[in-house]
Design a protein around this motif. Sequence first.
Motif, PDB file in Angstrom:
ATOM      1  N   GLY A  43       0.872  -1.089   0.002  1.00 21.62           N
ATOM      2  CA  GLY A  43      -0.012   0.082  -0.002  1.00 21.62           C
ATOM      3  C   GLY A  43       0.851   1.086  -0.144  1.00 21.62           C
ATOM      4  N   ASN A  44       0.289   2.109  -0.062  1.00 12.42           N
ATOM      5  CA  ASN A  44       1.019   3.650   0.243  1.00 12.42           C
ATOM      6  C   ASN A  44       0.295   4.601   1.346  1.00 12.42           C
ATOM      7  OD1 ASN A  44       0.771   6.289  -0.724  1.00 12.42           O
ATOM      8  ND2 ASN A  44       2.226   5.690  -2.125  1.00 12.42           N
ATOM      9  N   PHE A  45       1.080   5.142   1.920  1.00  9.81           N
ATOM     10  CA  PHE A  45       0.651   6.159   3.143  1.00  9.81           C
ATOM     11  C   PHE A  45       1.339   7.475   2.907  1.00  9.81           C
ATOM     12  CE2 PHE A  45       0.455   8.247   7.260  1.00  9.81           C
ATOM     13  CZ  PHE A  45      -0.633   7.685   7.671  1.00  9.81           C
ATOM     14  N   ASN A  46       0.877   8.428   2.180  1.00 14.72           N
ATOM     15  CA  ASN A  46       1.695   9.699   2.107  1.00 14.72           C
ATOM     16  C   ASN A  46       3.033   9.370   1.238  1.00 14.72           C
ATOM     17  OD1 ASN A  46      -0.376  11.712   2.741  1.00 14.72           O
ATOM     18  ND2 ASN A  46       0.368  11.110   4.852  1.00 14.72           N
ATOM     19  N   THR A  88      -8.769  12.404   7.792  1.00  8.94           N
ATOM     20  CA  THR A  88      -7.873  11.388   8.608  1.00  8.94           C
ATOM     21  C   THR A  88      -7.078  10.319   7.818  1.00  8.94           C
ATOM     22  OG1 THR A  88      -9.223  11.741  10.413  1.00  8.94           O
ATOM     23  CG2 THR A  88      -7.775   9.859  10.785  1.00  8.94           C
ATOM     24  N   ALA A  89      -5.857  10.403   7.725  1.00 10.05           N
ATOM     25  CA  ALA A  89      -4.936   9.717   6.669  1.00 10.05           C
ATOM     26  C   ALA A  89      -4.935   8.169   6.998  1.00 10.05           C
ATOM     27  CB  ALA A  89      -3.423  10.004   6.864  1.00 10.05           C
ATOM     28  N   ASN A  90      -5.401   7.522   8.263  1.00  6.56           N
ATOM     29  CA  ASN A  90      -5.578   6.110   8.261  1.00  6.56           C
ATOM     30  C   ASN A  90      -6.853   5.711   7.470  1.00  6.56           C
ATOM     31  OD1 ASN A  90      -3.240   5.609   9.987  1.00  6.56           O
ATOM     32  ND2 ASN A  90      -4.158   6.018  11.768  1.00  6.56           N
ATOM     33  N   ASN A  91      -7.916   6.351   7.798  1.00  7.20           N
ATOM     34  CA  ASN A  91      -9.144   6.046   6.992  1.00  7.20           C
ATOM     35  C   ASN A  91      -8.906   6.327   5.579  1.00  7.20           C
ATOM     36  OD1 ASN A  91      -9.262   7.535   9.815  1.00  7.20           O
ATOM     37  ND2 ASN A  91     -11.403   6.381   9.772  1.00  7.20           N
ATOM     38  N   VAL A  92      -8.282   7.585   5.062  1.00  8.16           N
ATOM     39  CA  VAL A  92      -8.215   7.955   3.667  1.00  8.16           C
ATOM     40  C   VAL A  92      -7.636   6.714   2.983  1.00  8.16           C
ATOM     41  CG1 VAL A  92      -7.153   9.373   2.052  1.00  8.16           C
ATOM     42  CG2 VAL A  92      -8.340  10.496   4.041  1.00  8.16           C
ATOM     43  N   TYR A  93      -6.298   6.431   3.419  1.00  9.16           N
ATOM     44  CA  TYR A  93      -5.734   5.560   2.820  1.00  9.16           C
ATOM     45  C   TYR A  93      -6.253   4.116   2.910  1.00  9.16           C
ATOM     46  CZ  TYR A  93      -2.422   9.079   1.256  1.00  9.16           C
ATOM     47  OH  TYR A  93      -1.843  10.314   0.880  1.00  9.16           O
ATOM     48  N   TYR A  94      -6.992   3.752   3.886  1.00  6.01           N
ATOM     49  CA  TYR A  94      -7.681   2.554   3.754  1.00  6.01           C
ATOM     50  C   TYR A  94      -8.583   2.522   2.589  1.00  6.01           C
ATOM     51  CZ  TYR A  94      -8.663  -1.569   6.805  1.00  6.01           C
ATOM     52  OH  TYR A  94      -8.551  -2.841   7.309  1.00  6.01           O
ATOM     53  N   TRP A  95      -9.328   3.548   2.139  1.00  6.67           N
ATOM     54  CA  TRP A  95     -10.027   3.468   1.105  1.00  6.67           C
ATOM     55  C   TRP A  95      -9.364   3.449  -0.199  1.00  6.67           C
ATOM     56  CZ3 TRP A  95     -15.638   3.842   0.006  1.00  6.67           C
ATOM     57  CH2 TRP A  95     -16.084   4.411  -1.159  1.00  6.67           C
ATOM     58  N   VAL A  96      -8.528   4.483  -0.287  1.00 11.67           N
ATOM     59  CA  VAL A  96      -7.707   4.570  -1.500  1.00 11.67           C
ATOM     60  C   VAL A  96      -6.988   3.397  -1.636  1.00 11.67           C
ATOM     61  CG1 VAL A  96      -5.501   5.937  -2.485  1.00 11.67           C
ATOM     62  CG2 VAL A  96      -7.512   7.116  -1.256  1.00 11.67           C
ATOM     63  N   ASP A  97      -5.969   2.746  -0.782  1.00  2.82           N
ATOM     64  CA  ASP A  97      -5.366   1.637  -1.015  1.00  2.82           C
ATOM     65  C   ASP A  97      -5.938   0.500  -1.261  1.00  2.82           C
ATOM     66  OD1 ASP A  97      -2.865   2.901  -1.364  1.00  2.82           O
ATOM     67  OD2 ASP A  97      -2.419   2.828   0.919  1.00  2.82           O
ATOM     68  N   ALA A  98      -7.353   0.257  -0.934  1.00  3.33           N
ATOM     69  CA  ALA A  98      -8.227  -0.676  -1.220  1.00  3.33           C
ATOM     70  C   ALA A  98      -8.654  -0.759  -2.579  1.00  3.33           C
ATOM     71  CB  ALA A  98      -9.488  -0.863  -0.152  1.00  3.33           C
ATOM     72  N   TYR A  99      -9.010   0.591  -3.195  1.00  2.00           N
ATOM     73  CA  TYR A  99      -9.380   0.751  -4.369  1.00  2.00           C
ATOM     74  C   TYR A  99      -8.147   0.554  -5.464  1.00  2.00           C
ATOM     75  CZ  TYR A  99     -14.202   1.226  -3.528  1.00  2.00           C
ATOM     76  OH  TYR A  99     -15.509   1.133  -3.520  1.00  2.00           O
ATOM     77  N   ARG A 100      -7.092   1.040  -5.117  1.00  2.00           N
ATOM     78  CA  ARG A 100      -5.916   0.857  -5.635  1.00  2.00           C
ATOM     79  C   ARG A 100      -5.538  -0.843  -5.966  1.00  2.00           C
ATOM     80  NH1 ARG A 100      -1.864   5.143  -2.799  1.00  2.00           N
ATOM     81  NH2 ARG A 100      -2.343   6.775  -4.106  1.00  2.00           N
ATOM     82  N   LEU A 101      -5.679  -1.582  -4.953  1.00  2.00           N
ATOM     83  CA  LEU A 101      -5.600  -2.761  -4.928  1.00  2.00           C
ATOM     84  C   LEU A 101      -6.623  -3.527  -6.093  1.00  2.00           C
ATOM     85  CD1 LEU A 101      -4.906  -5.820  -4.371  1.00  2.00           C
ATOM     86  CD2 LEU A 101      -6.119  -5.659  -2.307  1.00  2.00           C
ATOM     87  N   ILE A 102      -7.771  -2.924  -5.855  1.00  2.00           N
ATOM     88  CA  ILE A 102      -9.068  -3.478  -6.904  1.00  2.00           C
ATOM     89  C   ILE A 102      -8.753  -3.208  -8.012  1.00  2.00           C
ATOM     90  CG2 ILE A 102     -11.426  -2.857  -7.264  1.00  2.00           C
ATOM     91  CD1 ILE A 102     -11.834  -2.458  -4.269  1.00  2.00           C
ATOM     92  N   ASN A 103      -8.200  -1.926  -8.577  1.00  2.00           N
ATOM     93  CA  ASN A 103      -7.925  -1.621  -9.763  1.00  2.00           C
ATOM     94  C   ASN A 103      -6.679  -2.398 -10.293  1.00  2.00           C
ATOM     95  OD1 ASN A 103      -8.401   0.032 -12.047  1.00  2.00           O
ATOM     96  ND2 ASN A 103      -6.456   1.048 -11.604  1.00  2.00           N
TER      97      ASN A 103
END
Length: 493
Positions: A43-46, A88-103
Amino acid sequence: MASCQQDILDTTSFNNPNPELAFTSPELVQLAVNGVYNAAQIGNFNGTPRGYVFGAAYFQQNEARGEDVVNTQAFYQLTYESNYDATTANNVYYWVDAYRLINRANLVNEGIDRAVSNNVISQAQGNEYKGEVLFFRALAHFELLKHFSRPYHLDNGASMGVPYRTLGVDTEATIEQAMQVGRETVAEDYQRLLTDLNFAESSLPTNVQRQGINRIGKITKGAAIAIKIRAYLNMRNWNGVIAEYNKLTSMYTLEANPAAVFNNNLANTESIFSIINTANNNPGVNGALAAQFNNRALIAISPILWNDPLWLGNDKRRDITAVVSGARFTRKYTDIVNYTDAAPIVRFSEMKLAAAEAYARTNNLSNALTLLNEVRNRSLANPDTQAYTLASFPDKEKMVKGILMERRIELSCEGVRWGDIHRLINDDIAPTQGIPAKVPNGFPAATSYTVGIPYSGNLINGIAYTDYRFLWPIPLMTTSVNPLLASQQNPGW
């Protein structure tokens, strides 16, 4: 600067496969599939690796939302105290990286089809690869549903789910198509993820057909079945849980020692699927399991769990812990140097307890007791005298509650707790009411840990499931560019 003098840059990323190149040889196809695993792991966090979604963040965020751990410092405090918002970063990247994985899964899925049609790989090999990436697509959507949508059983899945994305996005045209995909219902999402998991089950090899660490570190038929069991638990399809569990009994066995599945033992007979980490490829000091639960002491075992009378004082699972500054911490994750502990996504013991719960809820207390004791007895000092009997739980209500408590003990610090809290909202036997009351943020005092005496110290207030904070908000970075999802934001945010 010296590296700039060397012509060694490889511009082909296996995380983001170039559709024109990545599926032109069997080796490149396999690299593209491996990239989906990497997307799930890192994943990615900032801009830095942090283990989103399944390499580490799954464990930390799902535990911090519950009451069986205590956040000791500020690292997960916003999650722990539910003080997050749409930025909030922890929640933002949960969503963003989940959809990155899905993509990535979707792009690779489409590329596999092209490779098969171009005779680069066989149809059988293509189906196996598709089973792996569709498993991740299902798992990621399932994970998002736990945090951004209401439980299935509250209204039989009629509430808003999450956008179930099946299109690979890598052009302006596909971006526009994806922007038109809004939130389906929870029920529709479940049907889609079960379809993906059924395909995965039908096309993947069993763990015995895999070699070496791939029996645990690669997706297998058993992994697809196990996630279906979790889905059926949420849907309260008890017969479905039992039917799927029966498929696993010829594939896996419990280890005699409850600690044998940890310490990076990738040859154990119990792990169904784990994300592999290596010294060169892991979530780093700010994400790795051993960093967070172990040497940095950021997530402690809560006295709420430690003190529960159903967790016997001489239970061997208490030995897989350590004391730091008076508080108790898990030692399921031990590599504090290289962070190579595998992330245990699903184990056979969890599946046995799922089947035990399903049997209990359908009034088959004998089968429920057998499975419960199979998990618990291996941790007892004296199983002959300490094992549960039918007299321990004489009706289905008591049996279900005993099994749910055993899940909390057995699966502590493995990311399962929030999923159980979420699915048990307003349950008819063991209802949860929302985000539970918890021990205050910080190191619990040593005196708060007393085996066998329920914790009675201070608690921060729980939050009802009807409160808007029960669900995470869709991140602002998404709603600010997607009017459709902005109009479908969770209420209150």
